[in-house]
Design a protein around this motif. Structure first.
Motif, PDB file in Angstrom:
ATOM      1  N   ASN A   1       0.826  -1.200   0.000  1.00  0.00           N
ATOM      2  CA  ASN A   1       0.000   0.000   0.000  1.00  0.00           C
ATOM      3  C   ASN A   1       0.865   1.256   0.000  1.00  0.00           C
ATOM      4  OD1 ASN A   1      -2.555   1.395   0.188  1.00  0.00           O
ATOM      5  ND2 ASN A   1      -2.078   1.782   2.338  1.00  0.00           N
ATOM      6  N   ALA A   2       1.944   1.215   0.769  1.00  0.00           N
ATOM      7  CA  ALA A   2       2.870   2.352   0.809  1.00  0.00           C
ATOM      8  C   ALA A   2       3.550   2.537  -0.543  1.00  0.00           C
ATOM      9  CB  ALA A   2       3.916   2.142   1.907  1.00  0.00           C
ATOM     10  N   MET A   3       4.009   1.442  -1.131  1.00  0.00           N
ATOM     11  CA  MET A   3       4.678   1.533  -2.424  1.00  0.00           C
ATOM     12  C   MET A   3       3.754   2.111  -3.490  1.00  0.00           C
ATOM     13  SD  MET A   3       6.415  -1.442  -4.797  1.00  0.00           S
ATOM     14  CE  MET A   3       4.830  -2.177  -5.222  1.00  0.00           C
ATOM     15  N   TYR A   4       2.508   1.635  -3.505  1.00  0.00           N
ATOM     16  CA  TYR A   4       1.567   2.111  -4.523  1.00  0.00           C
ATOM     17  C   TYR A   4       1.209   3.582  -4.288  1.00  0.00           C
ATOM     18  CZ  TYR A   4       1.056  -2.636  -6.268  1.00  0.00           C
ATOM     19  OH  TYR A   4       1.313  -3.877  -6.823  1.00  0.00           O
ATOM     20  N   GLY A   5       1.235   4.016  -3.039  1.00  0.00           N
ATOM     21  CA  GLY A   5       1.011   5.433  -2.771  1.00  0.00           C
ATOM     22  C   GLY A   5       2.076   6.296  -3.434  1.00  0.00           C
ATOM     23  N   GLY A   6       3.334   5.886  -3.270  1.00  0.00           N
ATOM     24  CA  GLY A   6       4.425   6.601  -3.922  1.00  0.00           C
ATOM     25  C   GLY A   6       4.346   6.521  -5.429  1.00  0.00           C
ATOM     26  N   LEU A   7       3.996   5.338  -5.930  1.00  0.00           N
ATOM     27  CA  LEU A   7       3.870   5.167  -7.382  1.00  0.00           C
ATOM     28  C   LEU A   7       2.773   6.049  -7.956  1.00  0.00           C
ATOM     29  CD1 LEU A   7       4.318   1.298  -7.827  1.00  0.00           C
ATOM     30  CD2 LEU A   7       5.911   3.088  -8.528  1.00  0.00           C
ATOM     31  N   ASP A   8       1.680   6.209  -7.198  1.00  0.00           N
ATOM     32  CA  ASP A   8       0.592   7.071  -7.671  1.00  0.00           C
ATOM     33  C   ASP A   8       1.086   8.489  -7.920  1.00  0.00           C
ATOM     34  OD1 ASP A   8      -1.248   5.027  -7.599  1.00  0.00           O
ATOM     35  OD2 ASP A   8      -2.107   5.601  -5.652  1.00  0.00           O
ATOM     36  N   VAL A   9       2.017   8.935  -7.100  1.00  0.00           N
ATOM     37  CA  VAL A   9       2.579  10.279  -7.262  1.00  0.00           C
ATOM     38  C   VAL A   9       3.566  10.324  -8.426  1.00  0.00           C
ATOM     39  CG1 VAL A   9       3.987  12.075  -6.154  1.00  0.00           C
ATOM     40  CG2 VAL A   9       2.278  10.824  -4.820  1.00  0.00           C
ATOM     41  N   LEU A  10       4.386   9.276  -8.542  1.00  0.00           N
ATOM     42  CA  LEU A  10       5.515   9.324  -9.484  1.00  0.00           C
ATOM     43  C   LEU A  10       5.195   8.894 -10.904  1.00  0.00           C
ATOM     44  CD1 LEU A  10       8.215   7.858  -7.076  1.00  0.00           C
ATOM     45  CD2 LEU A  10       8.083  10.227  -7.884  1.00  0.00           C
ATOM     46  N   LEU A  11       4.358   7.878 -11.065  1.00  0.00           N
ATOM     47  CA  LEU A  11       4.147   7.310 -12.399  1.00  0.00           C
ATOM     48  C   LEU A  11       3.698   8.320 -13.459  1.00  0.00           C
ATOM     49  CD1 LEU A  11       2.592   3.797 -11.618  1.00  0.00           C
ATOM     50  CD2 LEU A  11       4.889   4.323 -12.477  1.00  0.00           C
ATOM     51  N   PRO A  12       2.822   9.266 -13.122  1.00  0.00           N
ATOM     52  CA  PRO A  12       2.417  10.234 -14.155  1.00  0.00           C
ATOM     53  C   PRO A  12       3.568  11.089 -14.679  1.00  0.00           C
ATOM     54  CG  PRO A  12       0.863  10.260 -12.328  1.00  0.00           C
ATOM     55  CD  PRO A  12       2.053   9.465 -11.871  1.00  0.00           C
ATOM     56  N   HIS A  13       4.687  11.079 -13.965  1.00  0.00           N
ATOM     57  CA  HIS A  13       5.818  11.931 -14.347  1.00  0.00           C
ATOM     58  C   HIS A  13       6.945  11.161 -15.043  1.00  0.00           C
ATOM     59  CE1 HIS A  13       4.204  15.388 -12.095  1.00  0.00           C
ATOM     60  NE2 HIS A  13       3.815  14.487 -11.209  1.00  0.00           N
ATOM     61  N   ILE A  14       6.734   9.877 -15.306  1.00  0.00           N
ATOM     62  CA  ILE A  14       7.750   9.110 -16.034  1.00  0.00           C
ATOM     63  C   ILE A  14       7.834   9.618 -17.468  1.00  0.00           C
ATOM     64  CG2 ILE A  14       8.352   6.852 -17.004  1.00  0.00           C
ATOM     65  CD1 ILE A  14       7.327   5.509 -14.605  1.00  0.00           C
ATOM     66  N   PRO A  15       9.025   9.963 -17.951  1.00  0.00           N
ATOM     67  CA  PRO A  15       9.164  10.389 -19.341  1.00  0.00           C
ATOM     68  C   PRO A  15       8.634   9.322 -20.293  1.00  0.00           C
ATOM     69  CG  PRO A  15      11.181  10.812 -18.111  1.00  0.00           C
ATOM     70  CD  PRO A  15      10.294   9.992 -17.213  1.00  0.00           C
ATOM     71  N   LYS A  16       7.988   9.738 -21.357  1.00  0.00           N
ATOM     72  CA  LYS A  16       7.359   8.802 -22.284  1.00  0.00           C
ATOM     73  C   LYS A  16       8.350   7.779 -22.832  1.00  0.00           C
ATOM     74  CE  LYS A  16       3.482  11.674 -23.796  1.00  0.00           C
ATOM     75  NZ  LYS A  16       2.811  12.336 -24.945  1.00  0.00           N
ATOM     76  N   GLU A  17       9.580   8.235 -23.096  1.00  0.00           N
ATOM     77  CA  GLU A  17      10.554   7.299 -23.658  1.00  0.00           C
ATOM     78  C   GLU A  17      10.904   6.198 -22.661  1.00  0.00           C
ATOM     79  OE1 GLU A  17      12.902  11.004 -22.310  1.00  0.00           O
ATOM     80  OE2 GLU A  17      10.985  10.516 -23.259  1.00  0.00           O
ATOM     81  N   ASP A  18      10.918   6.532 -21.354  1.00  0.00           N
ATOM     82  CA  ASP A  18      11.198   5.530 -20.336  1.00  0.00           C
ATOM     83  C   ASP A  18      10.009   4.609 -20.130  1.00  0.00           C
ATOM     84  OD1 ASP A  18      13.780   6.410 -19.838  1.00  0.00           O
ATOM     85  OD2 ASP A  18      13.121   7.870 -18.347  1.00  0.00           O
ATOM     86  N   ALA A  19       8.811   5.182 -20.142  1.00  0.00           N
ATOM     87  CA  ALA A  19       7.606   4.372 -19.970  1.00  0.00           C
ATOM     88  C   ALA A  19       7.475   3.345 -21.077  1.00  0.00           C
ATOM     89  CB  ALA A  19       6.370   5.268 -19.929  1.00  0.00           C
TER      90      ALA A  19
ATOM     91  N   LYS B   1       9.734   1.743 -22.497  1.00  0.00           N
ATOM     92  CA  LYS B   1      10.710   0.664 -22.376  1.00  0.00           C
ATOM     93  C   LYS B   1      10.282  -0.400 -21.357  1.00  0.00           C
ATOM     94  CE  LYS B   1      14.549   3.832 -23.380  1.00  0.00           C
ATOM     95  NZ  LYS B   1      15.742   4.509 -22.788  1.00  0.00           N
ATOM     96  N   MET B   2       9.268  -0.089 -20.562  1.00  0.00           N
ATOM     97  CA  MET B   2       8.865  -1.016 -19.507  1.00  0.00           C
ATOM     98  C   MET B   2       8.126  -2.224 -20.086  1.00  0.00           C
ATOM     99  SD  MET B   2       7.620   1.645 -16.525  1.00  0.00           S
ATOM    100  CE  MET B   2       7.426   0.365 -15.284  1.00  0.00           C
ATOM    101  N   ILE B   3       8.445  -3.400 -19.571  1.00  0.00           N
ATOM    102  CA  ILE B   3       7.796  -4.636 -20.019  1.00  0.00           C
ATOM    103  C   ILE B   3       6.434  -4.754 -19.348  1.00  0.00           C
ATOM    104  CG2 ILE B   3       7.935  -7.151 -19.997  1.00  0.00           C
ATOM    105  CD1 ILE B   3      10.973  -6.878 -20.071  1.00  0.00           C
TER     106      ILE B   3
END
Length: 212
Positions: free
Chosen positions: A70-88, A90-92
């Protein structure tokens, strides 16, 4: 706040299952100019890896793992929208779900958490997932990994139906299939043509990490 302090704060927040701190340090990382993937990989995922190790050694149990997730997903909720498109890009992508007829999700959710901690882009289809949704995920979600679970013997046939459907559609070679759940086994995985079998979440993460 220094970048290293922020990364350590993210890691500690996950280990301690503190969602509020996880989100706070995630926002701090954005304000401080820390690379988003660094915050995820060297903060959140590093913390979840520690949790996974403690879970494997029975130092942590299900409640602690769920709080950490739950803690990890909280942080991810904040960060994921800011991942550069080129990096996103590349994710499997890995789709995960409980097969049609099975509504259990605790085990599936733990596996999802551990696979997220390997850096996969997880698409959670939930429970009682229609066979066609797994089959179509290769074309609709660009899935490279399909992870299926079940706790009920009668629904195991659905796993074979997914493999057969992918073969019929011509997409089998495009995706790796991992199965798990109490009634499944390596023998069953071999019988239906799955690529991997895992008896628990940590094993699933370890095997898939080696694969990717």
């Amino acid at each position: 706040m220094q970048a290293q302090d922020i990364l350590e704060g993210l890691e500690k927040a996950v280990i301690e299952g503190n969602r509020a701190d996880s989100m706070k340090f995630a926002r701090e990382s954005l304000n401080a100019g820390v690379k988003v993937l660094d915050a995820i990989n060297q903060g959140l995922i590093k913390g979840m890896t520690v949790v996974g190790g403690k879970y494997a050694k029975r130092e942590y149990f299900l409640p602690q793992v769920l709080r950490a997730a739950n803690a990890m997903y909280g942080g991810l909720d904040v960060l994921l929208p800011h991942i550069p498109k080129e990096d996103a890009g590349k994710m499997i992508i890995c789709v995960i779900g409980s097969v049609e007829g099975d509504v259990h999700d605790i085990g599936k959710n733990i596996v999802k958490t551990m696979l997220t901690a390997t850096g996969l882009d997880m698409h959670d289809f939930g429970t009682d997932v229609p066979i066609e949704d797994f089959i179509n995920s290769v074309s609709t979600d660009n899935a490279k990994i399909i992870a299926m679970s079940t706790l009920m013997t009668p629904t195991m046939d659905g796993m074979k139906a997914v493999v057969d459907g992918l073969i019929e559609k011509g997409d089998r070679a495009k995706v790796k299939i991992v199965i798990g759940g109490a009634p499944t086994s390596q023998t069953f995985a071999d019988e239906i043509g799955a690529d991997l079998y895992a008896s628990n979440a940590q094993e699933a993460a370890s095997k898939i990490k080696r694969f990717i």
